[in-house]
Design a protein around this motif. Structure first.
Motif, short mmCIF file in Angstrom:
data_model
loop_
_atom_site.label_atom_id
_atom_site.label_comp_id
_atom_site.label_asym_id
_atom_site.label_seq_id
_atom_site.Cartn_x
_atom_site.Cartn_y
_atom_site.Cartn_z
N LYS A 280 0.82 -1.20 0.00
CA LYS A 280 0.00 0.00 0.00
C LYS A 280 0.86 1.26 0.00
CE LYS A 280 -4.06 -1.95 2.31
NZ LYS A 280 -4.93 -1.90 3.52
N LEU A 281 1.94 1.26 0.81
CA LEU A 281 2.85 2.41 0.82
C LEU A 281 3.50 2.62 -0.54
CD1 LEU A 281 4.57 1.90 4.30
CD2 LEU A 281 2.78 3.55 3.71
N TYR A 282 3.89 1.51 -1.17
CA TYR A 282 4.52 1.61 -2.49
C TYR A 282 3.52 2.16 -3.51
CZ TYR A 282 7.02 0.23 -6.72
OH TYR A 282 7.65 0.24 -7.92
N ARG A 283 2.27 1.70 -3.44
CA ARG A 283 1.25 2.21 -4.36
C ARG A 283 1.01 3.69 -4.15
NH1 ARG A 283 -4.86 0.20 -3.76
NH2 ARG A 283 -4.50 1.31 -1.79
N GLN A 284 1.01 4.14 -2.89
CA GLN A 284 0.80 5.55 -2.59
C GLN A 284 1.91 6.41 -3.17
OE1 GLN A 284 -1.88 6.85 -1.32
NE2 GLN A 284 -1.08 8.95 -1.38
N LYS A 285 3.15 5.95 -3.05
CA LYS A 285 4.27 6.71 -3.62
C LYS A 285 4.21 6.76 -5.14
CE LYS A 285 7.44 5.76 0.23
NZ LYS A 285 8.74 5.15 0.63
N VAL A 286 3.80 5.65 -5.74
CA VAL A 286 3.68 5.63 -7.20
C VAL A 286 2.57 6.57 -7.66
CG1 VAL A 286 3.08 4.17 -9.18
CG2 VAL A 286 4.64 3.31 -7.43
N LYS A 287 1.47 6.61 -6.93
CA LYS A 287 0.38 7.52 -7.28
C LYS A 287 0.82 8.98 -7.16
CE LYS A 287 -3.73 4.74 -6.39
NZ LYS A 287 -5.01 4.63 -5.63
N GLU A 288 1.59 9.28 -6.15
CA GLU A 288 2.09 10.66 -6.00
C GLU A 288 2.98 11.05 -7.17
OE1 GLU A 288 4.01 10.78 -2.26
OE2 GLU A 288 2.16 10.58 -1.07
N LEU A 289 3.87 10.14 -7.57
CA LEU A 289 4.73 10.41 -8.74
C LEU A 289 3.90 10.53 -10.01
CD1 LEU A 289 7.72 8.01 -8.01
CD2 LEU A 289 7.68 10.50 -7.78
N VAL A 293 3.67 13.78 -12.58
CA VAL A 293 3.93 13.66 -14.02
C VAL A 293 2.73 14.15 -14.82
CG1 VAL A 293 4.35 12.02 -15.88
CG2 VAL A 293 5.59 11.79 -13.73
N GLU A 294 1.52 13.85 -14.35
CA GLU A 294 0.32 14.26 -15.06
C GLU A 294 0.19 15.78 -15.08
OE1 GLU A 294 -4.52 13.43 -14.96
OE2 GLU A 294 -3.17 12.53 -13.47
N GLU A 295 0.53 16.43 -13.98
CA GLU A 295 0.45 17.90 -13.94
C GLU A 295 1.49 18.54 -14.84
OE1 GLU A 295 0.81 18.96 -9.88
OE2 GLU A 295 -1.22 18.28 -9.32
N GLU A 296 2.66 17.94 -14.93
CA GLU A 296 3.73 18.52 -15.76
C GLU A 296 3.49 18.30 -17.24
OE1 GLU A 296 7.36 16.90 -14.40
OE2 GLU A 296 7.30 17.89 -12.43
N THR A 297 2.78 17.24 -17.60
CA THR A 297 2.56 16.92 -19.03
C THR A 297 1.11 17.08 -19.41
OG1 THR A 297 2.26 14.57 -18.47
CG2 THR A 297 4.49 15.30 -19.03
N ARG A 298 0.38 17.95 -18.71
CA ARG A 298 -1.05 18.09 -18.97
C ARG A 298 -1.32 18.65 -20.37
NH1 ARG A 298 -5.08 18.06 -15.39
NH2 ARG A 298 -3.57 18.27 -13.69
#
Length: 383
Positions: A280-289, A293-298
């Motif tokens: 779950k912690l790993y998934r949370q970190k991946v979602k944050e990354l 990325v989505e905001e930078e390449t919107r």
């Protein structure tokens, strides 16, 4: 025949002239010089004996129709000619899923399990980390043979090149003479007269012997054929296609970095699958990354289908495309050109318009001939 098969199996390690000598000795021993079939096979030996195309890179992969025949046999176990279309599609999907399962299993074993290291050499450990499981076992066999069946009988050095004369005590190849291996230490270039790397894409035992004797500990990167590596097949679950950017040599490092990222993510998920909290912690970190990325390449425009196909094929879309109808092209068994097949209904309509045929002897419009004419039968009775 078993003797000839044995000669064929060992022909990958001998030269063409040595094969001719061994072939002739077998023909003389079994009195086969006048056999037409053996003479015909010897005349076309350059098309089926590996010794004659050893200099062709990866020519060891060349085979007859054995692979397609194997696929036909595999699908034949699950399908037959009596199946309906729905049943055939279902059986076909079952066969495909079985093959996908074996591929996923082999990929998992290659990526996440460690094979047994026998020699404890660093070059063997690096081979285990690089190659797929099946290919690694082939490489491991050659590394073991380099320690057990090979020894040097002569070493000559000049102009930075060291030439080794290697004696192979393997019972299958010991009567074919010595092997010459050239080694350049400056760039770790090694080549053997058996040409096994050119034939199959894997180094031979003679090269491994020279590398070990020359103090080379790491596996030479230039002799790692990418088709035998673990990451040669992209992960379908990633949704990423390496064709989305140019495929020139300048981007090989970029592609390698992308593959390393996918491997790291897949590796972490596989390791944490048994620990729900850490997963779950790993998934949370991946979602944050992913959010960053989505905001930078919107505002970035995605690649269109036309541009994607053009990048895959390496061509650009033309403004005008002219397609000409081929002339004089016909498939085998299609009949004369410009002649179509006529159905039974149309044939019956045409025959009805023609009317009945008039038989000259009896003068009637009936469908019969001289043999089936009833008038002729009556005349014959009175006679």
């Amino acid at each position: 025949m078993s003797v000839v098969k044995g000669l064929f199996s060992s022909s990958e390690r001998i030269s063409a002239s040595e094969f001719d000598i061994e072939w002739q000795s077998i023909m003389d021993e079994y009195d086969l010089n006048s056999n037409n079939w053996f003479n015909e096979m010897f005349a076309i030996r350059d098309k089926w004996i590996p010794a004659y195309f050893q200099d062709c890179y990866l020519s060891g992969l060349m085979r007859t129709t054995s692979r397609s025949e194997g696929e036909n046999y595999f699908y034949g176990l699950m399908t037959n000619a009596d199946l309906h279309l729905i049943e055939y599609v279902s059986h076909f999907e079952t066969a495909m899923e079985a093959q996908r399962f074996f591929q996923r299993k082999n990929n998992h074993d290659s990526r996440y399990t460690n094979p047994k290291i026998i020699t404890k050499l660093l070059i063997e450990e690096e081979a285990a980390q690089t190659f797929t499981r099946t290919v690694f076992f082939e490489v491991q066999t050659e590394i073991m043979a380099s320690m057990l069946t090979c020894y040097s009988i002569k070493v000559v050095e000049y102009d930075g090149i060291t030439k080794f004369s290697i004696k192979d005590t393997n019972k299958d190849v010991k009567h074919f003479g010595d092997f010459e291996v050239s080694f350049m230490k400056s760039d770790c270039t090694v080549s053997c007269s058996c040409l096994r790397f050119e034939l199959t894409g894997c180094l031979c035992r003679h090269c491994f012997y020279v590398l070990r004797m020359s103090g080379v500990e790491h596996f030479p990167k230039k002799y790692v054929s990418r088709r035998w590596t673990k990451d040669v097949v992209p992960r379908s679950a990633s949704g990423y296609n390496t064709c989305q950017f140019p495929t020139n040599d300048a981007n090989e490092d970029f592609k390698a970095m992308i593959r390393d990222i996918y491997f790291s993510v897949d590796y972490c998920v596989d390791r944490l699958v048994s620990n729900m909290e850490k997963l779950k912690l790993y998934r949370q970190k991946v979602k944050e990354l992913t959010k960053d990325v989505e905001e930078e390449t919107r505002n970035a425009r995605p690649m269109t289908n036309t541009a994607f196909i053009g990048s895959v094929l390496g061509v650009e879309k033309r403004d005008k495309v002219t397609v000409k109808i081929p002339e004089g092209i016909r498939n085998k068994g299609s009949g004369p050109i410009k002649k179509r097949m006529i159905g039974q209904k149309e044939t019956a309509i045409v025959n009805a318009k023609k009317g009945s045929r008039k038989y000259g002897r009896c003068g009637k419009y009936v469908d019969h001939n001289a043999r089936t004419c009833q008038q002729k039968a009556i005349v014959s009775t009175f006679k």
